[in-house]
Design a protein around this motif. Structure first.
Motif, short mmCIF file in Angstrom:
data_model
loop_
_atom_site.label_atom_id
_atom_site.label_comp_id
_atom_site.label_asym_id
_atom_site.label_seq_id
_atom_site.Cartn_x
_atom_site.Cartn_y
_atom_site.Cartn_z
N ARG A 98 0.83 -1.21 0.00
CA ARG A 98 0.00 0.00 0.00
C ARG A 98 0.86 1.26 0.00
N PHE A 99 2.05 1.16 0.59
CA PHE A 99 2.92 2.34 0.65
C PHE A 99 3.44 2.73 -0.73
N VAL A 100 3.51 1.77 -1.66
CA VAL A 100 3.92 2.11 -3.02
C VAL A 100 2.93 3.11 -3.61
N ILE A 101 1.65 2.82 -3.40
CA ILE A 101 0.60 3.73 -3.86
C ILE A 101 0.75 5.09 -3.17
N SER A 103 3.31 6.42 -1.80
CA SER A 103 4.51 7.17 -2.19
C SER A 103 4.32 7.73 -3.60
N ALA A 104 3.59 7.00 -4.45
CA ALA A 104 3.32 7.53 -5.79
C ALA A 104 2.42 8.77 -5.71
N LEU A 106 2.25 10.91 -3.00
CA LEU A 106 2.83 11.99 -2.21
C LEU A 106 4.10 12.57 -2.84
N ALA A 107 4.88 11.70 -3.50
CA ALA A 107 6.19 12.10 -4.00
C ALA A 107 6.17 13.30 -4.95
N GLY A 122 9.95 9.91 2.84
CA GLY A 122 9.18 8.74 2.40
C GLY A 122 9.20 7.66 3.46
N SER A 125 6.74 8.24 6.34
CA SER A 125 5.35 8.59 6.07
C SER A 125 4.44 7.38 6.28
N THR B 20 9.29 0.01 -0.45
CA THR B 20 7.91 0.37 -0.73
C THR B 20 7.61 1.83 -0.43
N ARG B 21 8.12 2.34 0.70
CA ARG B 21 7.75 3.70 1.11
C ARG B 21 8.52 4.78 0.37
N PHE B 24 8.92 5.76 -4.76
CA PHE B 24 8.48 6.82 -5.67
C PHE B 24 9.00 8.19 -5.27
N TRP B 25 9.39 8.32 -4.03
CA TRP B 25 10.01 9.58 -3.62
C TRP B 25 11.35 9.74 -4.35
N PRO B 45 -3.00 -4.65 0.14
CA PRO B 45 -2.98 -4.45 1.59
C PRO B 45 -4.14 -5.12 2.35
#
Lengths: 251, 114
Positions: A98-101, A103-104, A106-107, A122, A125, B20-21, B24-25, B45
């Motif tokens: 879920r964090f991939v989503i 981060s996509a 928020l980034a 990141g 968060s 994962t976190r 994308f950052w 999830p």
């Protein structure tokens, strides 16, 4: 939450990233109501770590370094069952997807920052941070106070989580195992799970995943959870396709 | 597990969390996820969490299926689920669920002794 929008402010990243005390305090105020839940959830994970047999030092290291409650909780039964590291890695990866989503989502707001800062922003968060930040700042365009608001959400979240975890680590070592305090972890996951069930397709996936996890519990290398997640995701996708088709059929 | 194995697990968890976190950052401005992939990822999830909770509720400590009323985890879990659906509050739900769980457990201990 309907907070009056600030003017677009400086259009350049640099000026928009200067510390903005108003935005920082606004972030703290917005995050305040969630902190009780975060602290309790941290405490639950702290207790569960110690009840799995981790020493106080190991549990402290895990909470400070990993800072991912659901992945930590998922790893604990695997640790207890001596699962190989790659299974634990794969399981944590899936739980964290879920964090991939997130981060996509928020980034793009902070793409102009130096990479080290992006990496740590990141990394700390959590679920709540992302949801609340996007409520306040839906557009990724540079805006004054964004970074301060994010930090106002994040830093108290991190501190309260760690405080809760350490309280749990020490409480867990003091309370006998028979009290079953680890069960609080199961209940906490239940509370995180329900809001994530966005539609009936997701519900199908969740039910299948739960049942498969029980049936596949005895699989070698503790692969049951991974098998269950894959089965659940495939079911959810199939269910969604069925629902879309039916909707089209009915016009 | 040996001490070094626990620390290896911690390193592995850090890697899984960073991957994962922070992904994308770090690279987000260069790639975009196709909507289909985003949809699939969205289902992961809840499925993963259900896969953790399911066995927690219906398996006993020996890993055997226990769907009897004498399974305090199952009853307390169902009660907590109902409570959360009504109140939507995590902290209250955990406290309520633990109270039910503890009450049931104590009752069974007395029943077994008597």
């Amino acid at each position: 939450m309907s907070v009056p929008r600030r003017g677009a402010g400086a259009s350049q990243g640099g000026a928009a990233d200067e510390h903005d005390p108003d935005a920082w305090r606004e972030g703290i105020r917005a995050g305040l109501p969630t902190l009780f839940g975060i602290g309790a959830w941290g405490m639950v994970v702290g207790i569960a770590m110690v009840k799995t047999g981790l020493t106080v030092l190991q549990a402290s290291g895990m909470t400070l370094l990993v800072f991912a409650g659901s992945a930590q909780l998922a790893s604990l039964p695997l640790i207890a069952a001596h699962a190989p590291a790659w299974v634990i890695f794969a399981t944590a990866l899936v739980v964290n997807l879920r964090f991939v989503i997130f981060s996509a989502l928020l980034a793009p707001h902070f793409a102009h920052l130096p990479w080290k800062q992006r990496f740590y922003l990141g990394y700390i968060s959590g679920d709540m941070t992302v949801a609340m930040f996007l409520q306040r700042f839906p557009s990724p365009a540079p805006e004054r106070g964004k970074l301060s608001y994010l930090k106002g959400l994040m830093y108290p979240n991190w501190v309260v989580w760690q405080a809760g975890s350490f309280a749990g680590i020490f409480l867990g070592s003091a309370v006998p195992s028979e009290w079953g305090l680890g069960f609080a972890g199961t209940l906490a996951i239940l509370c995180i799970l329900i809001p994530l069930i966005a539609n009936s397709a997701a519900l199908c996936g969740v039910l299948v995943s739960g049942v498969v996890a029980v049936l596949a519990y005895g699989l070698p290398y503790k692969l049951g959870l991974l098998v269950a997640v894959v089965a659940g995701m495939l079911t959810a996708m199939a269910a969604e396709e069925c629902l879309v088709k039916r909707k089209r059929g009915h016009g | 597990m040996a001490d070094w194995e626990i620390w290896l697990v911690i390193v592995v968890l850090v890697a899984a969390t960073a991957a994962t976190r922070s992904s994308f950052w770090l690279i987000g401005h260069r790639v975009t996820l196709p909507p289909r992939v985003q949809e699939i990822l969205r289902f992961a999830p809840p499925c993963a969490l259900a896969g953790i909770v399911g066995p927690d509720l219906v398996l006993n400590l020996r890993g055997e299926l226990d769907l009897n009323l004498s399974n305090p985890r199952l009853l307390a879990g169902v009660a907590a689920l109902g409570f959360y659906l009504l109140r939507r509050n995590m902290l209250q739900t955990i406290v309520f669920g633990m109270l039910v769980f503890t009450l049931l457990r104590v009752l069974y201990v007395f029943a077994a002794a008597g």
